[in-house]
Enzyme design. Structure first.
Site, PDB file in Angstrom:
ATOM      1  N   ASP A  82      26.401  -5.201 -28.322  1.00 36.20           N
ATOM      2  CA  ASP A  82      26.146  -4.398 -27.128  1.00 36.20           C
ATOM      3  C   ASP A  82      24.882  -4.902 -26.434  1.00 36.20           C
ATOM      4  OD1 ASP A  82      25.081  -2.068 -25.494  1.00 36.20           O
ATOM      5  OD2 ASP A  82      26.924  -1.167 -26.234  1.00 36.20           O
ATOM      6  N   HIS A 150      36.410   0.747 -24.972  1.00 38.50           N
ATOM      7  CA  HIS A 150      35.542   0.039 -25.910  1.00 38.50           C
ATOM      8  C   HIS A 150      35.179   0.943 -27.090  1.00 38.50           C
ATOM      9  CE1 HIS A 150      32.913   1.693 -22.724  1.00 38.50           C
ATOM     10  NE2 HIS A 150      31.953   1.804 -23.636  1.00 38.50           N
TER      11      HIS A 150
END
Length: 189
Positions: A82, A150
């Site tokens: 991320d 996601h």
């Protein structure tokens, strides 16, 4: 004859605080309704245009760069770190096919979500992380940062700020992956 002065009751401090809290809660509720309305009112054409310009789709298909380093790549999904990690280990698994969110899926997508979950668990193990101790799940609309499905994998939860702990706690805005799979199994095709 002397007149008595009228006494006007003064509102207690706690009553004023209660009124202020109710006012703030009402405004927050109104804001939530507006967000949901905006999300639901997006036309199908606008969503199609978004998927054509989706940077997560670009990452998954290596169309433009610099993409993040893909830690895992399969025919169906990719896993990468991320950009704004909530903890030392914070990875995202995204399908190569564009879906706005978990809400766009039905019973036929259970296999995909299971494989993404298993891929995330295996990847976390490869990073010496016990997946049972990690937070693995999905945000739900309108509480999503990117309109592309996601799956988050985050460890250790102790590294997370107070705000991130709230953002990633099981609730109406975040669903753990096993709960998401159970929910999908109950949906229509």
């Amino acid at each position: 004859m002397k007149r008595k002065a009228k006494t006007v009751p003064i509102q207690s401090n706690s009553r004023m605080k209660r009124k202020a809290k109710m006012y703030i809660a009402g405004l927050a509720g109104l804001g939530f309704i507006v967000l949901v309305s905006i999300y639901k009112c997006t036309s199908g054409e606008a969503r199609l245009a978004e998927s054509e310009q989706c940077f997560f789709c670009d990452f998954a298909h290596r169309r433009q760069g610099p993409p993040p380093i893909l830690e895992v790549e399969t025919d169906e999904y990719v896993i990468f770190k991320d950009k704004y990690p909530a903890a030392r280990h914070h990875y995202l698994a995204i399908p190569k096919e564009h879906f706005d969110s978990l809400k766009a899926l039905n019973k036929s997508h259970v296999g995909l979500v299971r494989r993404m979950e298993q891929g995330m668990m295996e990847f976390l193990r490869s990073q010496n992380v016990d997946p049972k101790e990690a937070i693995v799940g999905f945000h739900l609309p309108p509480f999503i940062s990117v309109r592309h499905l996601h799956l988050h994998g985050i460890f250790p939860p102790a590294d997370m700020s107070f705000g991130n702990k709230i953002s990633f706690m099981p609730s109406f805005w975040f669903k753990k992956s096993n709960d998401a799979i159970r929910d999908l199994e109950d949906r229509e095709l």
